[in-house]
Design a protein around this motif. Structure first.
Motif, short mmCIF file in Angstrom:
data_model
loop_
_atom_site.label_atom_id
_atom_site.label_comp_id
_atom_site.label_asym_id
_atom_site.label_seq_id
_atom_site.Cartn_x
_atom_site.Cartn_y
_atom_site.Cartn_z
N UNK A 175 1.01 -1.30 -0.09
CA UNK A 175 -0.09 -0.22 -0.09
C UNK A 175 0.74 1.34 0.04
N UNK A 176 2.08 0.93 0.34
CA UNK A 176 2.83 2.40 0.45
C UNK A 176 3.13 2.89 -0.95
N UNK A 178 1.03 3.19 -3.45
CA UNK A 178 -0.37 3.15 -4.00
C UNK A 178 -0.22 4.79 -4.48
N UNK A 179 -0.80 5.12 -5.81
CA UNK A 179 -1.19 6.40 -6.01
C UNK A 179 -2.46 6.67 -6.76
N UNK B 119 -1.44 12.75 0.51
CA UNK B 119 -1.38 11.37 0.34
C UNK B 119 -0.36 10.57 0.60
N UNK B 123 -0.53 7.13 2.98
CA UNK B 123 0.08 5.83 2.61
C UNK B 123 0.97 5.37 3.76
N UNK B 124 1.81 6.13 4.10
CA UNK B 124 2.87 5.82 5.05
C UNK B 124 2.10 5.12 6.34
N UNK B 127 0.30 1.77 5.77
CA UNK B 127 0.95 0.67 6.24
C UNK B 127 1.13 0.30 7.80
#
Lengths: 241, 185
Positions: A175-176, A178-179, B119, B123-124, B127
């Motif tokens: 998931x890190x 993803x954009x 964003x 994201x970070x 996780x």
């Protein structure tokens, strides 16, 4: 919301689908062919091996009328090899699924779209170095129902748990990257049914959150593209579908 | 965003600083000055839904009624902190619906950098949330029970992240239940 369940399948449902997988048994009693909806079962003549749906095999096993042959990938040696592949050879990607038994070529064939459980992937002639679509649930069910037929069940159980941990960690870490343009889980090739069911809620949540945050950027990008060239945009839309 | 979505309503109820560009008679109560005229140039904190309407609608004159400012939760100071280490910022203290507020503000302002930072932060932290959700035990009432150093981080999650944590934890729990059931039979 009428149904209290989240979208997707529950682990129990996935396990239910898994019971359609074909598996090899060694019968201990004669049994005539059964007319099932999916076609007739082979006549069981001990000690000839036969392929049966998992649910039937489990039933016969419970009645001590047959022994189940674990698929080749459920042997400790194969699992160790796959685990080594997952952790050392390619620590970022999932191990590849078993090859399609009917070669998929440029020419379209009706066999191209067949997928598990209609493709036998857990019979005794399955490739030993690939985890099939239903690996986790099949392994768990077999360990539960017929641990006496499996070589070294304790070790196999540990290996299955290890594999699951490694692969779920990969899924979470993906998931890190993803954009908003749909990058990220760049390849779900080789991911099993149970893993999809487990990861679905979280991954959908992350993608939805990113989509909301990136909505303004996305809108700006679309406007820009619409100003540039019309043809590009429609093509892009199709890609994202 | 549904009309009856409580989270959407709460997101829109968060305050944004607004500067009035005109004198408005009778609105003085907004500035703790009931019964008087609200002077031009006064800064007041208004809920997002109201300030958006006031900022976007233009009256007979070409001048806007109010100018919007960035809410303190999205101030450059916060952005820098997020850029440095997304995991150490207590988003909940900044705004309960931090990402919702961010998304709404990004609709109004053209801030590419804030968009990128948000964003990346999401994201970070996602996780990290997934890791915590998978390692959390099951509490006495069926909820998640976190032990150890994760508590501080999880307390700082905003509402969207909490939902994410819940989703991840529920599916992990369902999986454990299924595997446990297999053992019982």
């Amino acid at each position: 919301m009428a149904l209290p369940l989240p979208p997707g399948l529950t682990p129990m449902e996935v396990a239910f689908f898994c019971e359609m997988e074909m598996i090899t048994v060694v019968p201990r009693q004669r049994l005539e062919s059964l007319e099932l909806l999916g076609g007739p079962t082979p006549v069981l003549k001990p000690p000839q091996r036969a392929n049966l749906p998992l649910w039937l095999a489990l039933l016969l096993k419970r009645q001590r009328r047959a022994n189940i042959l674990p698929p080749p990938w459920l042997l400790p040696t194969s699992l160790e090899r796959i685990l080594r592949y997952e952790t050392e050879t390619s620590p970022n990607a999932f191990s590849p699924p078993p090859p399609h038994p009917y070669a998929v070529t440029a020419r379209q064939a009706p066999t191209d779209t067949i997928s598990p459980p209609f493709l036998p992937s857990s019979t005794d002639d399955a490739p030993p170095d690939c985890l099939p679509y239903h690996w986790l649930e099949l392994g768990e069910i077999l360990l539960e129902a017929c641990s006496d037929d499996i070589t070294d069940p304790g070790h196999v159980r540990t290996l299955l748990r290890d594999l699951r941990e490694v692969r779920m960690a990969k899924m979470r870490a993906s998931t890190k990257d993803f954009d908003a343009e749909g990058g990220g889980v760049n390849s779900l090739v080789g991911v099993g049914a149970m893993e999809v069911a487990e990861g679905r809620q979280f991954i959908l949540g992350v993608m939805d959150g990113l989509r909301k945050l990136g909505a303004s950027k996305e809108a700006a990008r679309r406007e820009q593209e619409a100003g540039g060239e019309g043809g590009d945009l429609s093509e892009d839309d199709e890609m994202e579908m | 965003m549904s009309y009856y979505d409580v989270d959407a309503i709460l997101t829109d109820a968060q305050k944004v600083p607004c500067t009035f560009e005109l004198d408005v008679p009778g609105l003085g109560f907004l500035d703790n000055n009931a019964g008087h005229t609200l002077r031009e140039g006064t800064r007041v904190e208004l809920p997002l839904w109201l300030s958006e309407m006031l900022a976007v609608s233009s009256g007979s004159t070409s001048k806007n009624l109010v100018t919007l400012g960035l809410p303190p939760a999205l101030a450059p100071r916060v952005m820098n902190a997020l850029k440095a280490d997304p995991k150490s910022v207590d988003l909940r203290a900044l705004a309960q619906h931090f990402y919702g507020l961010g998304a709404r503000i990004l609709e109004l302002f053209d801030e590419k950098e804030i968009c990128e930072v948000l964003m990346q932060t999401f994201r970070t932290r996602a996780a990290e949330i997934a890791d915590h959700a998978n390692n959390a035990g099951v509490g006495s009432r069926g909820g998640a029970a976190v032990v150890g150093d994760g508590v501080e981080f999880l307390r700082g999650l905003d509402e969207d992240e909490r939902a994410l944590f819940r989703a991840a934890h529920d599916s992990a729990k369902a999986m454990k239940v299924w595997m446990g059931e297999m053992k019982k039979n």
